[in-house]
Write a protein that holds these residues in place. Structure first.
Motif, mmCIF file in Angstrom:
data_model
loop_
_atom_site.group_PDB
_atom_site.id
_atom_site.type_symbol
_atom_site.label_atom_id
_atom_site.label_comp_id
_atom_site.label_asym_id
_atom_site.label_seq_id
_atom_site.Cartn_x
_atom_site.Cartn_y
_atom_site.Cartn_z
ATOM 1 N N HIS A 1 -13.591 -7.703 8.640
ATOM 2 C CA HIS A 1 -12.401 -6.954 8.176
ATOM 3 C C HIS A 1 -12.478 -5.428 8.038
ATOM 4 N N ASP A 2 -13.883 -5.071 8.402
ATOM 5 C CA ASP A 2 -14.018 -3.744 8.412
ATOM 6 C C ASP A 2 -13.129 -2.558 9.065
ATOM 7 N N ALA A 3 -12.720 -3.098 10.312
ATOM 8 C CA ALA A 3 -11.792 -2.207 11.159
ATOM 9 C C ALA A 3 -10.363 -2.427 10.466
ATOM 10 N N VAL A 4 -10.087 -3.390 9.773
ATOM 11 C CA VAL A 4 -8.469 -3.410 9.140
ATOM 12 C C VAL A 4 -8.760 -2.484 8.024
ATOM 13 N N ILE A 5 -9.699 -2.729 7.284
ATOM 14 C CA ILE A 5 -9.832 -1.913 6.021
ATOM 15 C C ILE A 5 -9.581 -0.315 6.317
ATOM 16 N N ARG A 6 -10.340 0.106 7.380
ATOM 17 C CA ARG A 6 -9.984 1.627 8.029
ATOM 18 C C ARG A 6 -8.683 1.857 8.728
ATOM 19 N N GLU A 7 -8.231 0.690 9.312
ATOM 20 C CA GLU A 7 -6.889 1.073 9.843
ATOM 21 C C GLU A 7 -5.672 1.082 8.740
ATOM 22 N N TYR A 8 -5.670 0.215 7.816
ATOM 23 C CA TYR A 8 -4.747 0.290 6.694
ATOM 24 C C TYR A 8 -5.012 1.267 5.814
ATOM 25 N N ASN A 9 -6.475 1.811 5.817
ATOM 26 C CA ASN A 9 -6.824 2.860 4.853
ATOM 27 C C ASN A 9 -6.780 2.187 3.226
ATOM 28 N N ILE A 10 -7.337 0.929 2.982
ATOM 29 C CA ILE A 10 -7.163 0.411 1.895
ATOM 30 C C ILE A 10 -8.078 0.976 0.904
ATOM 31 N N VAL B 1 -8.365 -1.237 -4.614
ATOM 32 C CA VAL B 1 -7.853 -2.616 -4.418
ATOM 33 C C VAL B 1 -8.986 -3.463 -3.593
ATOM 34 N N LEU B 2 -9.983 -2.899 -2.977
ATOM 35 C CA LEU B 2 -10.937 -3.811 -2.588
ATOM 36 C C LEU B 2 -11.886 -4.198 -3.731
ATOM 37 N N ALA B 3 -12.066 -3.411 -4.916
ATOM 38 C CA ALA B 3 -12.802 -3.782 -6.040
ATOM 39 C C ALA B 3 -12.323 -4.902 -6.719
ATOM 40 N N ARG B 4 -10.854 -4.989 -6.620
ATOM 41 C CA ARG B 4 -10.270 -6.213 -7.265
ATOM 42 C C ARG B 4 -10.320 -7.612 -6.497
ATOM 43 N N LEU B 5 -10.906 -7.406 -5.064
ATOM 44 C CA LEU B 5 -11.271 -8.499 -4.248
ATOM 45 C C LEU B 5 -12.495 -8.835 -4.233
ATOM 46 N N GLY B 6 -13.319 -8.114 -5.161
ATOM 47 C CA GLY B 6 -15.019 -8.602 -5.405
ATOM 48 C C GLY B 6 -15.873 -7.427 -4.531
ATOM 49 N N ALA B 7 -15.193 -6.806 -3.765
ATOM 50 C CA ALA B 7 -15.851 -5.689 -2.469
ATOM 51 C C ALA B 7 -16.767 -4.635 -3.432
ATOM 52 N N LYS B 8 -17.955 -4.262 -3.198
ATOM 53 C CA LYS B 8 -18.681 -3.492 -3.806
ATOM 54 C C LYS B 8 -18.567 -1.953 -3.248
ATOM 55 N N LEU C 1 0.779 -1.191 -0.019
ATOM 56 C CA LEU C 1 0.258 0.045 0.143
ATOM 57 C C LEU C 1 0.794 1.097 -0.031
ATOM 58 N N ALA C 2 1.977 1.521 0.714
ATOM 59 C CA ALA C 2 2.801 2.188 0.577
ATOM 60 C C ALA C 2 3.329 2.607 -0.596
ATOM 61 N N ARG C 3 3.962 1.664 -1.519
ATOM 62 C CA ARG C 3 4.216 1.566 -2.949
ATOM 63 C C ARG C 3 3.399 2.133 -3.684
ATOM 64 N N LEU C 4 2.079 1.745 -3.633
ATOM 65 C CA LEU C 4 0.918 2.024 -4.314
ATOM 66 C C LEU C 4 0.453 3.706 -3.939
ATOM 67 N N ARG C 5 0.916 4.305 -2.942
ATOM 68 C CA ARG C 5 0.609 5.545 -2.533
ATOM 69 C C ARG C 5 1.652 6.285 -3.268
ATOM 70 N N GLU C 6 2.914 5.863 -3.120
ATOM 71 C CA GLU C 6 3.915 6.604 -3.419
ATOM 72 C C GLU C 6 4.118 6.820 -4.909
ATOM 73 N N HIS C 7 3.869 5.733 -5.785
ATOM 74 C CA HIS C 7 4.058 5.552 -7.129
ATOM 75 C C HIS C 7 2.919 5.363 -7.954
#
Length: 104
Positions: A84-93, A97-104, A45-51
């Motif tokens: 996984h809701d708290a983790v999604i918020r904590e990592y600020n995913i 990225v979530l859409a690639r996992l099938g999340a709506k 996620l850090a690489r995604l945010r930087e580049h």
């Protein structure tokens, strides 16, 4: 009236102790694997945010982040953590990225 199994049909103290040690080691390995998966999520996620601004490069970074997050979610579920809701918020995913996992 209650009936109790004869002690000679049960597990011995040595067998119980061995199972406890094995269970403890398995829990330690699960926790270590969860930590490694979490670090991988952080890194991708850090690489995604930087580049992540470059179009062609962004697609690869999104794929890497989605794979890391997917692996982390699986490891969490193996540890009995289903939500996984708290983790999604904590990592600020990101939603991309979530859409690639099938999340709506």
């Amino acid at each position: 009236m209650s009936v109790r199994m004869p002690s000679n049909f049960g597990r011995s103290g040595a067998q119980e102790s061995a199972l406890d040690l094995l269970g403890h080691e398995i829990l330690g390995e699960k926790a270590a694997a969860l930590g490694r998966a979490g670090r991988r999520v952080d890194e991708t996620l850090a690489r995604l945010r930087e580049h992540g601004d470059d179009g062609e490069h962004r697609a690869r970074l999104l794929r890497d982040a989605a794979e890391a997050v997917h692996g982390y979610f699986i490891q969490r579920e193996l540890c009995g953590l289903r939500k996984h809701d708290a983790v999604i918020r904590e990592y600020n995913i990101p939603k991309a990225v979530l859409a690639r996992l099938g999340a709506k």
